[in-house]
Design a protein around this motif. Structure first.
Motif, PDB file in Angstrom:
ATOM      1  N   SER A 210      38.714  37.232  49.445  1.00 38.39           N
ATOM      2  CA  SER A 210      39.511  36.533  48.432  1.00 38.39           C
ATOM      3  C   SER A 210      39.164  35.063  48.322  1.00 38.39           C
ATOM      4  CB  SER A 210      41.009  36.685  48.741  1.00 38.39           C
ATOM      5  OG  SER A 210      41.314  36.121  50.003  1.00 38.39           O
ATOM      6  N   ASN A 211      38.234  34.564  49.122  1.00 42.41           N
ATOM      7  CA  ASN A 211      37.903  33.141  49.062  1.00 42.41           C
ATOM      8  C   ASN A 211      37.194  32.749  47.772  1.00 42.41           C
ATOM      9  OD1 ASN A 211      38.993  32.792  51.561  1.00 42.41           O
ATOM     10  ND2 ASN A 211      37.042  32.980  52.644  1.00 42.41           N
TER      11      ASN A 211
ATOM     12  N   PRO B 171      40.902  31.426  43.660  1.00 43.61           N
ATOM     13  CA  PRO B 171      42.086  30.840  44.264  1.00 43.61           C
ATOM     14  C   PRO B 171      43.284  31.754  44.274  1.00 43.61           C
ATOM     15  CG  PRO B 171      41.621  29.836  42.144  1.00 43.61           C
ATOM     16  CD  PRO B 171      40.467  30.666  42.481  1.00 43.61           C
TER      17      PRO B 171
ATOM     18  N   LEU C 254      38.555  22.875  42.669  1.00 46.24           N
ATOM     19  CA  LEU C 254      39.938  22.713  43.123  1.00 46.24           C
ATOM     20  C   LEU C 254      40.279  21.246  43.349  1.00 46.24           C
ATOM     21  CD1 LEU C 254      40.330  25.696  45.622  1.00 46.24           C
ATOM     22  CD2 LEU C 254      41.045  25.568  43.247  1.00 46.24           C
TER      23      LEU C 254
ATOM     24  N   LEU D 200      47.016  25.773  46.079  1.00 49.95           N
ATOM     25  CA  LEU D 200      45.691  25.181  45.978  1.00 49.95           C
ATOM     26  C   LEU D 200      45.352  24.345  47.198  1.00 49.95           C
ATOM     27  CD1 LEU D 200      45.352  24.167  42.232  1.00 49.95           C
ATOM     28  CD2 LEU D 200      44.616  26.235  43.371  1.00 49.95           C
TER      29      LEU D 200
ATOM     30  N   ASN E 274      46.271  25.029  50.225  1.00 43.13           N
ATOM     31  CA  ASN E 274      45.861  25.991  51.252  1.00 43.13           C
ATOM     32  C   ASN E 274      44.435  26.499  50.997  1.00 43.13           C
ATOM     33  OD1 ASN E 274      48.335  25.814  52.574  1.00 43.13           O
ATOM     34  ND2 ASN E 274      49.242  27.482  51.373  1.00 43.13           N
ATOM     35  N   LYS E 275      44.104  26.748  49.694  1.00 41.45           N
ATOM     36  CA  LYS E 275      42.780  27.241  49.371  1.00 41.45           C
ATOM     37  C   LYS E 275      41.707  26.191  49.657  1.00 41.45           C
ATOM     38  CE  LYS E 275      43.885  31.337  48.067  1.00 41.45           C
ATOM     39  NZ  LYS E 275      43.456  32.495  48.884  1.00 41.45           N
TER      40      LYS E 275
ATOM     41  N   GLU F 279      41.032  26.382  53.303  1.00 39.30           N
ATOM     42  CA  GLU F 279      40.267  27.580  53.650  1.00 39.30           C
ATOM     43  C   GLU F 279      38.803  27.442  53.223  1.00 39.30           C
ATOM     44  OE1 GLU F 279      42.143  30.929  51.928  1.00 39.30           O
ATOM     45  OE2 GLU F 279      44.044  30.678  53.007  1.00 39.30           O
ATOM     46  N   LEU F 280      38.578  26.937  52.015  1.00 46.63           N
ATOM     47  CA  LEU F 280      37.209  26.797  51.534  1.00 46.63           C
ATOM     48  C   LEU F 280      36.430  25.755  52.321  1.00 46.63           C
ATOM     49  CD1 LEU F 280      37.749  27.078  47.685  1.00 46.63           C
ATOM     50  CD2 LEU F 280      36.644  28.738  49.172  1.00 46.63           C
TER      51      LEU F 280
END
Length: 742
Positions: free
Chosen positions: A71-72, A75, A292, A409, A411-412, A415-416
């Motif tokens: 899922s990366n 977003p 992002l 966003l 959090n994403k 993660e990214l």
């Protein structure tokens, strides 16, 4: 009278027996077993030579596992229409990636497969000399030919660049001695000269030779391929495919002559693919972070604005306690706004990669329209709420949605950031290639076993084809079954007969020896005795006791049969008259050491009486008449009206009259004599007559009114006599002789 028509009718009845056909084939194989075994041995030896000198081919393979994309890459992938595109594993696209130039190119460069160098060897001798040499230990040139490599040479090129016109051309590298070398074009013009270990450059040619061990003057072939051709050539040797269906397991395999290098190259392809995949994932993560990070300030501004409006409204209107209906509307409205906002973000993201016509973009747009329509319908249900309450709910909804999207966003982004720092991706090497121990081909045991069966099959086919194509019939059964000519006797041929050479052996008086007298117990003589017994029954109903012995062509051995049969009949107490009816080339007189004249020609011309031409032999009861002086018109003499009377009068004085005639198909004499004789026999020799030839002889004799009693099969091969039905009363009689050459 036996005619060809009668004969064919008898043969047709016999040919209906399928077992006879099968038996003939089996007997043929046994008879020609050495041909079958010889061809089989040749095939086996060829297979043995192949498996001995063939270069072994090894195979190595690596397994790569491809999983569903994580899922990366989006977003808000968990709540979007992108899930409709992730139902199948992307193995098909990944297979194409593995076979791409981006993956194979680095391997070609790493292992220097864009160029090759090989020593020039003298044909055959150079390969033999190199086989006994060790790398680095130079062999002395043979015959002073220094330009050829004779073993032990080492040449290592780290890089070479040539103009486009010289790509794929065979260049020549010449060792000059003292670590120097020169590179020449196909016409022998010098392109560049350099020193080992140092780059050399001239006229667009760049080359670096790391090591060169060779005698001065030794030449090497150098080829620099076009980069695209080198990659495509290497790619043709790499096989990529999915293991099973939708398993997500991709097999990368290669074949090669060097097991260690084959495994190394296979792992290099897998590593290059994994590296390329990780770079792509890192690049996607970087692009997503850029996107992002560009959206965060805007979303943060929207969140701050929504919170400010909500705070101002609460300060102005005081605390607000929503009703039950207002709470339902607030919850539903927040969910719709969250979905719409997430979908619009994904639409913006996809438009950076694809055009508006891409299926994924259109799917997002369709879902945005559907959710927007559902939201409008949902809002219409609550339009009757008080204005103050509706405003308060709208402000709370905007603040809540902006806060959720902004936090998501954030959090994403975190993660990214971690993903870009250490990307794992959705592929991994499951099994690395190992050095194979056994070659996949040639499969020596399988080839040797197959060669045995193939050799036997080819040998059998050769025997059958030779039987069909050869002109000579070697089996008397064929004559009986196809032509209906009864074979009353079969005289076998063996090694002893050939060594003795009875037809031409002479005694101390210069006479040809008679086998029945010199070797009375010989198997051939026993076969003739068996024929003598059959003869008495065969001619019992004949109109006279005159026998005509003839053959289709010269060389059947009819003179041999006539002399020995007459001798055996005389030994059995019969009064026998042997007449040499071949007034063209007859030589029966040589068996008795008597001159040919006077004889038959003088008797027919009435210059001498029969009693004056009859000769007494040293065999009791056997008398002879030779050809006499060779006349100019033998056929005309035989056709004289008184000829039949002369022969019949001779028949009344003897128990049996045997006339040795010329060949049937050569002259007409045999048919004339056959019309006078009460019984005619056709002497056939194994392996020299075609079926058509025998049929023509039978037809010619029958047309003259001759009674054909049967045939005598002469010089039959030993194995044919052994396995056939003509075995002389159940015993395997074999003998050895050369047939008469007439």
């Amino acid at each position: 009278m036996n005619t060809p028509a009668n004969i064919r009718t008898q043969a047709a009845a016999g040919s209906e027996d399928d077992g006879l056909v099968l038996g003939d084939l089996i007997r043929l194989l046994f008879d020609k077993i050495w041909w079958v075994l010889g061809i089989a041995a040749a095939v086996v030896l060829a297979a043995l030579a192949y498996v001995t000198i063939a270069t072994p081919i090894y195979s190595a393979n690596a397994l790569i596992q491809v999983e569903q994309p994580d899922s990366n890459s989006s977003p808000l992938a968990s709540s979007t229409a992108l899930s409709s595109f992730s139902g199948t594993l992307p193995t098909a696209s990944e297979i194409e990636v593995i076979q791409s130039r981006d993956v194979l190119g680095p391997v070609v460069d790493q292992y220097k497969m864009a160029f090759s160098i090989s020593p020039q060897r003298f044909p055959i001798l150079g390969s033999i000399a190199a086989h006994f040499a060790r790398p680095g230990q130079l062999s002395r040139p043979w015959l002073g030919m220094n330009s050829y490599a004779w073993g032990g040479e080492i040449a290592d090129i780290s890089s070479i660049v040539v103009p486009q016109a010289l790509e794929s051309q065979k260049l020549t590298l010449v060792a000059l001695g003292d670590g120097r070398y020169a590179l020449q074009d196909p016409e022998g013009r010098r392109l560049v000269e350099g020193i080992v270990g140092q780059p050399a450059q001239s006229g667009g040619v760049q080359i670096t030779v790391n090591r060169l061990v060779a005698n001065a003057g030794t030449r090497f072939n150098v080829v620099r391929w076009n980069q695209l051709d080198a990659i495509q050539g290497f790619g043709s040797s790499v096989k990529v495919g999915e293991q099973g269906k939708q398993t997500g397991i991709i097999a990368v395999s290669m074949n090669g002559t060097d097991p260690a290098r084959t495994a190394e190259l296979t792992n290099a392809v897998a590593d290059s693919y994994l590296s390329q995949h990780l770079e792509m994932k890192q690049e996607e993560a970087s692009r997503m972070l850029t996107f992002l990070n560009g959206e965060l300030p805007r979303l943060k501004g929207q969140l701050e604005s929504a919170e400010a409006r909500l705070s101002a409204y609460q300060q102005k209107s005081g605390s607000f306690q929503p009703s039950t209906e207002a709470g339902i509307y607030l919850q539903g409205s927040i969910e719709y706004e969250r979905q719409l906002t997430a979908l619009r973000l994904q639409e913006t993201e996809l438009l950076q990669k694809f055009t508006p016509d891409h299926p994924m973009v259109q799917a997002i747009q369709r879902q945005i329209g559907q959710i927007a329509a559902s939201k409008s319908s949902f809002d219409a249900r609550f339009r009757g709420m008080p204005v103050n309450e509706a405003n308060a709910l709208s402000l709370q909804r905007d603040a809540k949605v902006s806060q959720d999207i902004y936090e998501l966003l954030l959090n994403k982004v975190q993660e990214l950031s971690l993903t870009r720092a250490g990307t794992v991706g959705n592929v991994r090497i499951l099994d690395r290639a190992l050095r194979p121990a056994e070659p996949i081909k040639p499969k020596k045991s399988l080839i040797m076993i197959a060669s045995v069966f193939l050799g036997l099959i080819l040998g059998s086919l050769f025997v059958f084809a030779r039987r069909q194509l050869t002109l000579g019939i070697e089996d008397p059964d064929v004559i009986e079954n196809h032509l209906g000519l009864p074979i009353l006797g079969a005289i076998s041929l063996n090694a002893a007969q050939v060594r003795w050479d009875s037809s031409y052996r002479r005694d101390r008086h210069g006479r040809r020896e008679i086998l029945a007298k010199s070797f009375p117990k010989d198997p051939s003589v026993e076969a003739l005795r068996s024929f003598r017994t059959s003869l008495q029954f065969a001619v019992s109903d004949a109109r006279n006791n005159i026998l005509s012995m003839s053959g289709p062509v010269p060389g059947t051995g009819k003179s041999f049969i006539s002399v020995n049969l007459a001798t055996l009949l005389a030994e059995a107490g019969k009064r026998v008259l042997l007449i040499d009816g071949d007034m063209r080339r007859g030589h029966l007189n040589e068996y008795f050491g008597i001159t040919r004249a006077p004889g038959l020609s003088e008797m027919l011309q009435r210059t001498l009486l029969p009693s004056q031409v009859i000769n007494q032999t040293d065999v009791p009861g056997l008398h002879t008449i030779w050809t006499g002086a060779i006349p100019e018109n033998p056929a005309e003499l035989l056709e004289l009206p008184e000829t039949r009377g002369l022969f019949e009068s001779l028949g009344r004085d003897y128990d049996m009259v045997i006339i040795d005639t010329p060949p049937v198909l050569a002259v007409t004499d045999a048919t004339i004599i056959g019309s006078i004789a009460g019984s005619s026999f056709l002497v056939l020799r194994s392996g020299i007559h075609s079926e058509r030839e025998i049929a023509l002889a039978i037809r010619k004799i029958s047309q003259s009114g001759t009674r054909i009693v049967g045939g005598i099969f002469n010089a039959m091969p030993m194995r044919k006599a052994k396995h056939g039905k003509f075995t002389g009363g159940g015993h395997n009689y074999v003998y050895s002789y050369e047939s008469e050459k007439n």
